[in-house]
Write an enzyme that holds these catalytic residues in place. Structure first.
Site, PDB file in Angstrom:
ATOM      1  N   HIS A 121       0.866  -1.168   0.000  1.00  0.00           N
ATOM      2  CA  HIS A 121       0.000   0.000   0.000  1.00  0.00           C
ATOM      3  C   HIS A 121       0.917   1.237   0.000  1.00  0.00           C
ATOM      4  CE1 HIS A 121      -2.861   2.887   1.832  1.00  0.00           C
ATOM      5  NE2 HIS A 121      -3.821   2.029   1.554  1.00  0.00           N
ATOM      6  N   ASP A 198       2.824  -4.694   8.175  1.00  0.00           N
ATOM      7  CA  ASP A 198       1.613  -3.884   8.053  1.00  0.00           C
ATOM      8  C   ASP A 198       0.423  -4.849   8.089  1.00  0.00           C
ATOM      9  OD1 ASP A 198      -0.626  -2.578   7.084  1.00  0.00           O
ATOM     10  OD2 ASP A 198       0.397  -1.668   5.367  1.00  0.00           O
ATOM     11  N   GLN A 201      -4.613  -5.027   6.645  1.00  0.00           N
ATOM     12  CA  GLN A 201      -5.549  -5.813   5.843  1.00  0.00           C
ATOM     13  C   GLN A 201      -5.695  -7.253   6.361  1.00  0.00           C
ATOM     14  OE1 GLN A 201      -8.349  -5.221   3.573  1.00  0.00           O
ATOM     15  NE2 GLN A 201      -6.793  -3.663   3.281  1.00  0.00           N
ATOM     16  N   LYS A 224     -10.808  -0.881  10.128  1.00  0.00           N
ATOM     17  CA  LYS A 224     -10.993  -2.024   9.227  1.00  0.00           C
ATOM     18  C   LYS A 224     -11.449  -3.265   9.985  1.00  0.00           C
ATOM     19  CE  LYS A 224      -8.040  -0.298   5.593  1.00  0.00           C
ATOM     20  NZ  LYS A 224      -6.722  -0.289   4.966  1.00  0.00           N
ATOM     21  N   CYS A 362      -4.612   2.528  -3.841  1.00  0.00           N
ATOM     22  CA  CYS A 362      -3.397   2.992  -3.150  1.00  0.00           C
ATOM     23  C   CYS A 362      -2.246   2.012  -3.343  1.00  0.00           C
ATOM     24  CB  CYS A 362      -3.634   3.212  -1.656  1.00  0.00           C
ATOM     25  SG  CYS A 362      -4.804   4.494  -1.284  1.00  0.00           S
TER      26      CYS A 362
END
Ligand SMILES: *Cc1c(COP(=O)(O)O)cnc(C)c1O
Length: 404
Positions: A121, A198, A201, A224, A362
């Site tokens: 991202h 990260d 997600q 999220k 993104c």
């Protein structure tokens, strides 16, 4: 097992109509919807205990502080961090990454190397490019293949004694690929590099275990995973958080201030300058409770069925091409139909009540790799249904007829 009717009743927005049609929300990778308990948590906070934390001796301030610190403990437990002070509450994934990327400015030298992946991202690319500009460090990229997976043999070639940091997402937001982070972390540690994962997600689908992963930093956003916007987490190993300088100066992050010298507060407050998103932090804790009550194993199993069904149904549409075909993926499908621009399809199906994302998500380098301007991305959550997927298929069929 997911009791889908019961779950859907928890989310008031799912009863909404959009353009006169029942809402079909397939933009979960951008942000999730919020269950009533999370909404209630926000309303209750402002209705009953709103005040500033860590400051006042008065009762409300103590109640707010207790609730906020209880939320930190919930996050600690969820991530299985060893210590609560290794959980920094931030404004979100982007903020968390920037705290680390800025902090490393004083720890890198010219010629040091940083490895990212081709599946990132923008928020896990740009802060590292800025870090390289400040320090003279060099950014290397683990390439991807046509299935949307990282080419791990190339990762081996990139690692050297110059490598200081590795940054990879756990799950790609554009394609849904689940990256082999255990292997990535272990190989980086073998040559003495630190790793940031990260988890923006992955966290909606997979419960992370930062101690088992032995990861140095793990970041995520509350919004999220059924929580509010403007809150996130930076998990860092104690030794790393002690090495990094503070990101912002201000109140709450100091021990003692004089004009000659300021000493910084202990963890986690060193990284939590100013009044935080108190209400959001508390609601984040409620969101984690809610998702754990559904159960992450149940969530993953149900979403996998949605993914399999949607993949099969989508491929029935002629000229439809799916990008990101790894066997190891979350319930995200990026696709295009023939040469039709994704935006045109997105606009038509929106008129039919269906919310998908169109564009580069993104993650422009991934689109460049496939030589496309963007995709349509349908991303599923545990509150979606098989009937909603049928609605998507008939809407896409209609849109295709109108546009070709
Ligand atoms: C959403 C997302 C981000 C950015 O999260 P914010 O909440 O916008 O800060 C970063 N990385 C990935 C993989 C994401 O999906």
């Amino acid at each position: 097992m997911i009791d889908i009717d019961k779950v859907r009743a928890d989310f008031p927005i799912l009863k909404e109509k959009v353009n006169g049609k029942p809402l079909v929300y397939f933009d979960n990778a951008a942000t999730s919807q919020k269950p009533q308990v999370v909404i209630d948590s926000i309303v209750n906070y402002y209705s009953t205990i709103n005040s500033n934390i860590h400051r006042g001796v008065h009762t409300l301030s103590q109640k707010a502080t207790d609730a906020y610190e209880a939320a930190r403990l919930k996050v600690q437990q969820h991530f299985n961090a060893k210590n609560s002070y290794e959980i920094i509450l931030t404004a979100g994934t982007t903020h968390s990454i920037n705290i680390v990327a800025t902090g490393f400015t004083s720890l890198l030298n010219k010629g040091d190397e940083i490895i990212v992946s081709a599946l990132e991202h923008h928020s896990n690319i740009v802060p590292w490019q800025m870090l390289c500009e400040r320090t003279g460090a060099i950014l290397k990229v683990i390439p991807m293949n046509l299935e949307g997976e990282l080419v791990m043999s190339e990762y081996d070639n990139l690692l050297s004694n110059k490598t200081k940091l590795v940054f990879v997402n756990h799950v790609s937001n554009a394609l849904g690929t689940i990256n082999p982070i255990e292997e990535i972390i272990e190989k980086a540690h073998n040559i003495g590099a630190a790793v940031l994962i990260d988890g923006a997600q992955s966290c909606p689908h997979i419960k992370p275990n930062v101690q088992a992963l032995n990861v140095d930093f793990y970041v995520a956003s509350a919004h999220k995973l059924c929580g509010p916007t403007g809150v996130g987490v930076l998990y860092g190993k104690e030794e790393w958080l002690n090495k990094l300088p503070p990101y912002q100066g201000g109140g709450e992050m100091i021990k003692k201030v004089t004009f000659e010298k300021t000493t910084y507060a202990d963890l986690p407050h060193k990284f939590e300058a100013g009044t935080p998103n108190i209400c959001g932090g508390i609601a984040f804790g409620t969101a984690l409770d809610y998702m754990n009550s559904i159960g992450f194993d149940n969530i993953a199993a149900y979403e996998h069925k949605l993914l399999e069904y949607a993949t099969k149904r989508l491929l029935e549409i002629e000229d439809l091409k799916i990008y990101g075909t790894s066997k190891n993926k979350t319930a995200v499908i990026s696709f295009n139909i023939g040469n039709i621009h994704p935006f045109d399809i997105g606009s038509i199906i929106d008129k039919l009540g269906i919310a998908v994302r169109t564009g580069h998500h993104c993650a422009q380098p991934i689109m460049d790799f496939y030589k496309i301007p963007g995709t349509i991305r349908a991303s599923f959550s545990f509150y979606n249904t098989f009937e909603e997927i049928d609605s998507l298929i008939s809407a896409l069929t209609k849109a295709k007829m109108m546009l070709s």
